[in-house]
Scaffold this motif. Structure first.
Motif, PDB file in Angstrom:
ATOM      1  N   ASN A 177     -38.260  29.895   0.398  1.00 12.30           N
ATOM      2  CA  ASN A 177     -39.222  30.492  -1.327  1.00 12.30           C
ATOM      3  C   ASN A 177     -40.299  30.095  -1.652  1.00 12.30           C
ATOM      4  O   ASN A 177     -40.615  28.682  -1.560  1.00 12.30           O
ATOM      5  CB  ASN A 177     -37.915  29.605  -1.866  1.00 12.30           C
ATOM      6  CG  ASN A 177     -38.081  30.261  -4.047  1.00 12.30           C
ATOM      7  OD1 ASN A 177     -38.756  30.662  -4.118  1.00 12.30           O
ATOM      8  ND2 ASN A 177     -36.136  30.685  -3.771  1.00 12.30           N
ATOM      9  N   LEU A 178     -41.395  31.279  -1.298  1.00 15.96           N
ATOM     10  CA  LEU A 178     -42.772  31.630  -1.955  1.00 15.96           C
ATOM     11  C   LEU A 178     -42.666  31.246  -3.295  1.00 15.96           C
ATOM     12  O   LEU A 178     -42.667  32.831  -3.555  1.00 15.96           O
ATOM     13  CB  LEU A 178     -43.526  31.842  -1.212  1.00 15.96           C
ATOM     14  CG  LEU A 178     -43.951  31.589   0.699  1.00 15.96           C
ATOM     15  CD1 LEU A 178     -44.235  32.817   1.272  1.00 15.96           C
ATOM     16  CD2 LEU A 178     -44.888  30.177   0.588  1.00 15.96           C
ATOM     17  N   LEU A 179     -43.173  30.213  -3.917  1.00 17.08           N
ATOM     18  CA  LEU A 179     -43.469  30.799  -5.297  1.00 17.08           C
ATOM     19  C   LEU A 179     -42.179  31.467  -6.120  1.00 17.08           C
ATOM     20  O   LEU A 179     -43.427  32.846  -6.251  1.00 17.08           O
ATOM     21  CB  LEU A 179     -45.139  31.953  -5.953  1.00 17.08           C
ATOM     22  CG  LEU A 179     -46.479  30.972  -4.198  1.00 17.08           C
ATOM     23  CD1 LEU A 179     -47.520  31.836  -4.550  1.00 17.08           C
ATOM     24  CD2 LEU A 179     -46.413  29.868  -5.561  1.00 17.08           C
ATOM     25  N   GLY A 180     -41.503  31.206  -6.402  1.00 16.80           N
ATOM     26  CA  GLY A 180     -40.799  31.453  -6.550  1.00 16.80           C
ATOM     27  C   GLY A 180     -39.806  32.414  -6.006  1.00 16.80           C
ATOM     28  O   GLY A 180     -38.558  33.239  -6.982  1.00 16.80           O
ATOM     29  N   LYS A 181     -40.209  33.355  -4.983  1.00 20.26           N
ATOM     30  CA  LYS A 181     -39.927  34.216  -4.378  1.00 20.26           C
ATOM     31  C   LYS A 181     -38.805  34.539  -2.536  1.00 20.26           C
ATOM     32  O   LYS A 181     -39.377  33.229  -2.301  1.00 20.26           O
ATOM     33  CB  LYS A 181     -41.141  35.252  -3.948  1.00 20.26           C
ATOM     34  CG  LYS A 181     -40.647  36.615  -4.298  1.00 20.26           C
ATOM     35  CD  LYS A 181     -41.900  37.678  -3.522  1.00 20.26           C
ATOM     36  CE  LYS A 181     -42.208  38.376  -4.878  1.00 20.26           C
ATOM     37  NZ  LYS A 181     -43.669  39.230  -4.646  1.00 20.26           N
ATOM     38  N   ARG A 182     -38.151  34.830  -3.085  1.00 20.32           N
ATOM     39  CA  ARG A 182     -37.205  34.005  -1.876  1.00 20.32           C
ATOM     40  C   ARG A 182     -37.626  35.030  -0.537  1.00 20.32           C
ATOM     41  O   ARG A 182     -37.864  36.472  -0.607  1.00 20.32           O
ATOM     42  CB  ARG A 182     -35.269  34.579  -2.300  1.00 20.32           C
ATOM     43  CG  ARG A 182     -34.802  34.655  -0.768  1.00 20.32           C
ATOM     44  CD  ARG A 182     -34.164  32.383   0.384  1.00 20.32           C
ATOM     45  NE  ARG A 182     -33.330  33.607   1.125  1.00 20.32           N
ATOM     46  CZ  ARG A 182     -32.306  33.794   1.108  1.00 20.32           C
ATOM     47  NH1 ARG A 182     -31.741  33.468   0.200  1.00 20.32           N
ATOM     48  NH2 ARG A 182     -32.063  33.800   2.794  1.00 20.32           N
TER      49      ARG A 182
END
Lengths: 348, 302
Positions: B102-107
């Motif tokens: 999960n990068l910066l709130g993005k899966r």
């Protein structure tokens, strides 16, 4: 292009110095050479020099700037030459500049297709795969008579060279035509290599992984390099066929020619604009000088075959010597000499 | 320094989207970390059960970790522990065999390296990965290449939009070059610079795009003590000036303890400790991994 945005007080003088030499050369090339040059100088030296310089310039974009090794240059020259012949033959009244652009675009299309392996292959492996272009194009041009308008030996003849009603068929005319094409394409290439796209080429060459991570569209950049490079080489092929030889066959665009263009940029200097011109001059002029010197000194002792062979040996030895002394080519050698002269002059 | 100079609206939209949908969903299984304050997702990076093997060799074995937004997180461990592999998985150079990122709130199921910059992630490399044939200025400006909209024709013909874009990017690059004290070297070819400065140029190239997450693979490797503390100062300053989360790999325990809010220790591809520098330093498992005994680990340069 960037002068207005650079608040450096020096930029004006720097730019002027940078463009002084090319401008002076252009003035001489346009106004002095046509007046004094013999037709031998034009036909045997300057016309091949211009066509080879342009081809080398194109390859230098791909190999020198973008780092993609190619051995298909002669194929792209052939694609350009035969495309120009056919466009001219089959479309009535097509202006010569348009023919040149269409021929370049055809070569660019061929180059892009044969550039596809670059998305997976690197270095020598890519070079070997570009050999496919070399053999395929030559085979297709020989095999299918349509390309040469069913000439039994696949030979094409240059059409009359007319631009805006003016004929450029004399040696001087062909020289001026080739010079103009080379000057325009070179100017655009200089702008390209200094543009963000040109910097993307260098980024892909210097570190492909880093380029990808910062968002350089690596695959698109490589294909673009193949396309633009092949466009330029294709136009060079038209100059070779229409202004220099006037009559060419597919076998004239063989692997030897591809190697010659590659050696031109290696010896002239990779990733430099002037390297293409210096290297081409070396390759066109040097054999002539050697052969003159050879026949002058040993003319009575050896026949021309022996002289020819010894000429190759001398050129080969010189190339090895040069690359040991200055691996970055004659262009870098000039820089070194200029720097040393500058230092001498700076000393009181 | 803000993102306002280029598509600021897009950046705001992204932030808002992240804020709304992801904080709850991405809350990691591990407890004990207080929720972040301020806007945006609370976590810059969440890994859950990430595994990676090369052939039969396991490089990462079920790594789960959570990096809070705005934190400086160091990943340490002996050689071959999997630190670089971890960074390479997060930046999409390697594809994880298992696990989620999960990068910066993005899966993201699989990070694509070519999209990394647009996600707001920048990185540096263990061995310098600069463009040796370009000047410092152009190297730094290349970090903004994903923001360019002009194509090759408008660039070569000098169409109006291109000049404005070039100017914005040049100004932004100059700001970053200034920030990292590289102004004196702007026009030099990067290959001619000493090693310590090259490392700094690479940091500049990563920072210029104003990333939300910065991955540094051994930013201080091979540096003198002075250079290291300078570099640590730049990392800290970058965090203070930007809304930035830093994940870095470093061998020098002294630097790590002084710089980090959070330390993760890997050994043989597994996570063996995770916590504040003080907690990690006292952890017997860490001490064992490093020197094979429980004698103190206070020294530098382990």
């Amino acid at each position: 292009m960037s002068v207005h945005a650079l608040p450096l007080p020096l930029s004006g003088t720097l730019d002027r110095r940078r463009f002084a030499w090319p401008a002076a050369l252009l003035v001489v090339a346009y106004f002095v050479v046509p007046l004094v040059a013999t037709s031998y100088l034009l036909e045997a030296i300057l016309l091949p020099f211009l066509a080879l310089s342009l081809a080398a310039l194109g390859l230098n974009l791909l190999t020198g700037y973008c780092g993609q090794l190619s051995l298909g240059s002669a194929a792209f020259m052939a694609a350009g030459a035969f495309a120009a012949y056919n466009f001219n033959l089959r479309i009535d009244g097509l202006p010569l500049p348009v023919t040149l652009v269409l021929a370049g675009l055809t070569a660019a299309a061929v180059g892009t297709v044969f550039g596809l392996p670059s998305l997976r292959l690197k270095g020598f492996y890519l070079a070997v795969s570009t050999l496919a272009a070399q053999f395929f194009v030559q085979w297709a041009l020989t095999k299918f008579g349509w390309f040469s308008n069913d000439n039994p030996s696949g030979v094409i003849d240059a059409p009359k060279l007319l631009v805006a009603g003016l004929a450029f068929d004399t040696a001087t005319g062909r020289y001026l035509l080739a010079l103009t094409v080379v000057a325009i394409v070179t100017a655009l290439t200089v702008r390209l290599v200094n543009s963000p796209t040109g910097r993307n080429f260098i980024a892909v060459r210097d570190n492909e992984t880093a380029a990808r991570v910062i968002g350089v569209p690596v695959l698109r950049t490589k294909l673009l390099a193949f396309a633009i490079s092949s466009f330029i080489i294709g136009v060079a092929g038209v100059l070779w066929a229409f202004t220099y030889l006037r009559t060419v066959e597919p076998a004239g665009f063989n692997l030897d020619r591809s190697f010659q263009i590659l050696f031109i940029i290696i010896i002239g200097g990779l990733a430099t604009i002037r390297g293409a011109f210096i290297g081409a001059a070396f390759f066109v002029v040097f054999p002539l000088i050697l052969s003159r010197a050879g026949s002058f000194a040993f003319g009575g002792l050896f026949d021309s075959g022996v002289l020819d062979m010894s000429q190759r040996i001398v050129i080969g030895a010189l190339i090895i010597l040069l690359l040991i002394l200055e691996p970055r080519g004659i262009s870098a050698l000039f820089d070194r000499v200029a720097a040393r002269l500058g230092r001498l002059r700076g000393r009181p | 320094m803000t993102t306002a100079w280029l598509d600021a609206a897009a950046a705001d939209g992204l932030r808002a989207a992240l804020r709304n949908k992801t904080v709850e969903r991405s809350r990691p299984a591990e407890a004990g970390i207080a929720a972040s304050v301020g806007s945006g997702p609370a976590y810059a990076l969440v890994l859950a059960g990430v595994s990676l093997a090369f052939g039969g060799v396991s490089a990462l074995d079920g790594i789960s970790l959570t990096v809070r937004r705005g934190e400086i997180c160091s990943i340490i461990g002996p050689n071959g522990a999997g630190k670089s592999s971890l960074i390479n998985v997060v930046s999409g150079l390697y594809a994880a065999d298992r696990g989620t990122i999960n990068l910066l709130g993005k899966r993201v199921d699989k990070v694509r390296a070519s999209h990394l910059a647009r996600l707001g992630v920048a990185r540096t490399f263990q061995n310098l990965a600069l463009f040796g044939g370009l000047s410092v200025r152009d190297n730094v400006a290349s970090g903004l290449v994903h923001k360019r909209r002009s194509n090759v024709f408008s660039q070569v013909l000098g169409l109006p939009g291109t000049a404005a874009e070039n100017r914005r990017i040049r100004e932004r690059a100059a700001e970053t070059i200034d920030f990292l004290g590289l102004s004196a070297h702007g026009d030099q070819l990067v290959a001619t610079l000493p090693y310590g400065l090259q490392k700094r140029v690479e940091l500049a190239r990563a920072l210029v795009a104003d990333p939300a997450l910065l991955l540094l693979d051994e930013p201080m490797a091979g540096m003198t003590a002075t250079e290291k503390s300078e570099m640590a100062g730049f990392v800290r300053a970058a965090r203070a000036h930007h809304d930035l989360t830093v994940v870095l790999i470093e061998h020098d325990i002294g630097v790590v303890m002084g710089l980090s809010d959070h330390v993760v220790v890997l050994d043989y591809g597994r996570k063996i400790a995770d916590g504040t520098p003080a907690a990690v330093r006292a952890d017997p498992a860490v001490i064992r991994a490093y020197i094979g005994s429980t004698d103190g680990v206070g020294g530098e340069g382990i």
